[in-house]
Design a protein around this motif. Structure first.
Motif, PDB file in Angstrom:
ATOM      1  N   TRP A  14      -0.930  -3.079  12.788  1.00 15.85           N
ATOM      2  CA  TRP A  14      -1.798  -2.944  11.618  1.00 15.85           C
ATOM      3  C   TRP A  14      -3.159  -3.602  11.846  1.00 15.85           C
ATOM      4  N   GLU A  50     -14.512   0.151   5.649  1.00 15.47           N
ATOM      5  CA  GLU A  50     -14.001  -0.796   4.674  1.00 15.47           C
ATOM      6  C   GLU A  50     -12.825  -1.602   5.233  1.00 15.47           C
ATOM      7  N   SER A  51     -11.927  -0.921   5.945  1.00 15.29           N
ATOM      8  CA  SER A  51     -10.757  -1.651   6.449  1.00 15.29           C
ATOM      9  C   SER A  51     -11.199  -2.694   7.484  1.00 15.29           C
ATOM     10  N   ARG A  95     -12.737  -5.644   5.660  1.00 18.13           N
ATOM     11  CA  ARG A  95     -11.697  -6.467   5.039  1.00 18.13           C
ATOM     12  C   ARG A  95     -10.899  -7.256   6.080  1.00 18.13           C
ATOM     13  N   LEU A 151      -4.829  -3.634  14.614  1.00 14.94           N
ATOM     14  CA  LEU A 151      -5.599  -2.619  15.333  1.00 14.94           C
ATOM     15  C   LEU A 151      -6.005  -1.470  14.406  1.00 14.94           C
ATOM     16  N   THR A 152      -5.048  -0.997  13.617  1.00 12.95           N
ATOM     17  CA  THR A 152      -5.319   0.133  12.715  1.00 12.95           C
ATOM     18  C   THR A 152      -6.438  -0.202  11.732  1.00 12.95           C
ATOM     19  N   LEU A 153      -6.379  -1.389  11.160  1.00 16.41           N
ATOM     20  CA  LEU A 153      -7.398  -1.760  10.175  1.00 16.41           C
ATOM     21  C   LEU A 153      -8.741  -2.001  10.856  1.00 16.41           C
ATOM     22  N   ASP A 211      -5.654  -9.933   0.298  1.00 12.21           N
ATOM     23  CA  ASP A 211      -5.349  -8.493   0.345  1.00 12.21           C
ATOM     24  C   ASP A 211      -4.469  -8.199   1.559  1.00 12.21           C
ATOM     25  N   PHE A 212      -4.182  -6.913   1.766  1.00 13.16           N
ATOM     26  CA  PHE A 212      -3.282  -6.529   2.856  1.00 13.16           C
ATOM     27  C   PHE A 212      -3.847  -6.956   4.215  1.00 13.16           C
ATOM     28  N   ALA A 213      -5.162  -6.893   4.363  1.00 10.35           N
ATOM     29  CA  ALA A 213      -5.770  -7.255   5.646  1.00 10.35           C
ATOM     30  C   ALA A 213      -5.584  -8.746   5.942  1.00 10.35           C
ATOM     31  N   PRO A 236       0.807  -1.234   0.000  1.00 11.73           N
ATOM     32  CA  PRO A 236       0.000   0.000   0.000  1.00 11.73           C
ATOM     33  C   PRO A 236       0.841   1.286   0.000  1.00 11.73           C
ATOM     34  N   GLN A 288      -9.862  -0.521  13.464  1.00 13.25           N
ATOM     35  CA  GLN A 288     -10.432   0.742  13.946  1.00 13.25           C
ATOM     36  C   GLN A 288     -10.348   1.866  12.920  1.00 13.25           C
ATOM     37  N   GLY A 289      -9.912   1.545  11.731  1.00  8.78           N
ATOM     38  CA  GLY A 289      -9.697   2.599  10.730  1.00  8.78           C
ATOM     39  C   GLY A 289     -10.969   3.068  10.075  1.00  8.78           C
ATOM     40  N   THR A 290     -11.324   2.464   8.961  1.00  9.62           N
ATOM     41  CA  THR A 290     -12.560   2.828   8.257  1.00  9.62           C
ATOM     42  C   THR A 290     -13.481   1.601   8.247  1.00  9.62           C
TER      43      THR A 290
END
Lengths: 294, 310
Positions: free
Chosen positions: A205, A215-216, A219, A207-209, A154-156, A84, A211-213
């Motif tokens: 990551w 969509e994240s 995913r 945690l970030t994904l 994907d990245f997730a 990304p 709690q991010g959006t």
């Protein structure tokens, strides 16, 4: 303020100096990145198997640990130039390099403990044992778990797999620091630092994904669901238990993610379809030139 | 009292560095952005041709070397985008200009990598040519660019040695391996010579860039230097350089050599090289596929900042 820089094109200062002098001197390793030198990965270590250790069992176990690292390293390397952002590209390559380094040590350990695990090569092949094991074994002889074999997704999904893998492997390596084989113990001790970083990277990551959006989060949950059914097999292969659950439950709790329902996929006695494809690609050049020198 | 322009001219005339907060002519800023961005994009696009062999490296050691090298290129891209950001343009804007075709990258990366020997040849010839171009830039007048180049050149020279070492190793191997090396050198020699840009007579930006101290040598000077350095290396390696006109000229004290095919060069620059479309499509896909991750990171950082204020 002047910031003078020596002119590298001046006599005595060319960056080309030494190119010709050094090209046959394997011992001059100034140009090699850490971990990429010429030496046998176990050079300088006494590889005698202690009396109270079963050499064949040790070799089999090292192959499991080595093959898992090799195969996941191969998968993570697929992210190179595809991540990304540049920072993640660099981090995923770092992790792939660490795992590749672990694989080299473990395959070499397996071969030294029980030479019978190394496949026969055509006469005159100069391939070292680590390469004989990596490039000239067929899929059925690999000991890796199905958990590491499948495509990245994907990245997730990559992050979810890496979090579970690094957490399980770290717990196992911490324990292996006391292994009766001092070589395996040393390899594990070195790996602990690396795996701690891998777990932290993946945990951040995760945690970030989560709690991010929207969509994240969607995913991430899908990625976790995708890798979870093979997780029990991984935990079993590494013989880890509650200590790993504690760590994972903590990451899940901070991230607001529920631990997936335990469901276990059958068929663990065989590999996935994905492994033989991965190996076909990885082994193609080496097998096309079995007498090649690299 | 001196004017800003006079101060700028004096700094450049003394080969001192211009720093981000110093006054600079708008043309100087624009030229720098164009050049540094092009250089950064070249590092990032340059990950692809060698990355093509990452999953097929024929030994674990070569896999580690290649992975570390491609990773270094990402790192170089990162420093160079940062240097460019000191001129007021963000990494995202630069990436968008690359994807829109508004900024270029080195044309060499529009050639395909067709065998593992290409990994070595790219190290030897392509990184070698890049070093010839880049070493003088360590003394370029813009401070952040010059300092980035010092670090990059050091790593590039490792890469060049690693590439050359791969080729020497393969030359000690089988007949097939030696043929692979020769075939690879045959394909990359002329494109490598083109990396120095068009002949001086056709290089419109050179004069101004040299006056500003951004560029330190002309294209033809650097090309000659590269040929002179490569000939003995090719001999030591045991390969032939594919140029019948290549010979030592005692009078000049340099090698004479043939003219690269500048029509091909212009075709590649204009987008019609073997891999231009593929390289940009790859970069665009990676950028687009990563958009949701970058958005998530931003949203998470904003939320964390809000929570820590609350």
């Amino acid at each position: 303020m002047a910031h003078p820089t020596p002119d590298p094109n001046d006599d005595g200062g060319s960056v080309y100096d030494g190119l010709l002098e050094h090209h046959e001197v394997a011992g001059d390793d100034s140009q090699w990145a850490f971990g990429t030198d010429f030496e046998d990965p176990l050079a300088g270590m006494d590889t005698t198997v202690p009396d109270d250790v079963d050499a064949a069992e040790l070799a089999t176990y090292c192959l499991l640990l080595g093959d898992d690292a090799l195969v996941l390293s191969q998968r993570l390397a697929e992210w190179s130039s595809n991540a990304p952002d540049l920072e993640e590209d660099i981090a995923l390559s770092n992790i792939a390099l660490d795992l590749l380094g672990q694989a080299r040590l473990l395959l070499a350990r397996a071969a030294a403990a029980d030479p019978a695990v190394v496949p026969a090569l055509p006469e005159g092949s100069p391939a070292p044992v680590e390469d004989a094991l990596a490039f000239f074994r067929d899929a059925a002889d690999f000991r890796c778990t199905r958990f590491v074999e499948g495509p990245n997704g994907d990245f997730a999904q990559t992050i979810a797999r890496l979090l579970l893998f690094a957490t399980v492997r770290l717990a196992a390596f911490e324990r292996l620091g006391d292994h009766a084989d001092p070589v395996l113990a040393a390899i594990a001790a070195k790996g602990v630092k690396e795996l701690t970083y891998h777990r932290d990277f993946a945990g951040r990551w995760f945690l970030t994904l989560a709690q991010g959006t929207e969509e994240s989060r969607r995913r991430l949950l899908a990625g976790l669901a995708q890798v979870w059914p093979l997780y029990p097999e991984l935990a079993e292969a590494y013989d880890v238990g509650p200590e790993v659950d504690v760590v994972l439950d903590q990451v899940f709790a901070v991230s607001g993610v529920e631990r997936p329902e335990a469901g276990r996929r059958v068929g663990g006695e065989h590999h996935t379809e994905a492994l033989s494809r991965l190996l076909a690609e990885m082994q193609s050049v080496a097998r096309a030139h079995p007498l090649g020198v690299w | 009292m001196t004017t800003l322009q006079e101060q700028f001219d004096a700094t450049v005339a003394h080969s001192d560095r211009i720093e981000p907060r110093d006054w600079m002519p708008e043309g100087y800023r624009k030229t720098l952005v164009r050049q540094i961005a092009q250089h950064a994009h070249s590092e990032i696009i340059g990950m692809q041709p060698e990355g093509n062999w990452l999953t097929r490296a024929p030994s674990l050691r070569r896999k580690a070397i290649l992975l570390a090298k491609v990773q270094d290129e990402a790192g170089h891209g990162l420093y160079l985008y940062s240097a460019c950001e000191t001129l007021g343009v963000s990494r995202l804007e630069l990436t968008e200009m690359l994807l829109a075709g508004a900024q270029k990258y080195s044309s060499i990366f529009n050639y395909p990598t067709l065998s593992y020997a290409d990994v070595g040849t790219i190290g030897w010839l392509v990184d070698g040519a890049a070093i010839c171009n880049q070493v003088p830039l360590c003394r370029t007048s813009y401070g952040p660019y010059g300092r980035a180049m010092v670090r990059i050149c050091k790593e590039e020279s490792f890469h060049q040695r690693q590439g050359y070492e791969l080729l020497t190793t393969m030359m000690r191997g089988t007949d097939e391996q030696r043929a692979m090396v020769q075939e690879s050198v045959d394909r990359f020699w002329w494109p490598a010579l083109m990396m120095f840009g068009p002949p001086d007579a056709d290089s419109p930006n050179t004069v101004q860039s040299m006056e500003w101290g951004i560029k330190r040598n002309t294209n033809d000077d650097l090309r000659q230097r590269f040929v002179d350095m490569s000939v003995p290396q090719a001999e030591a390696l045991g390969v032939t350089l594919p140029d019948p006109a290549l010979r030592w000229n005692d009078e000049r004290g340099h090698h004479d050599f043939g003219e690269p095919d500048w029509e091909e060069f212009m075709a590649v620059v204009k987008g019609n090289g073997p891999c231009n479309a593929q390289r940009i499509a790859h970069r665009r896909r990676a950028h687009d596929d990563g958009a949701w991750v970058r958005e998530a990171a931003l949203a998470f950082a904003e939320r964390s900042a809000e929570e820590s204020r609350a």
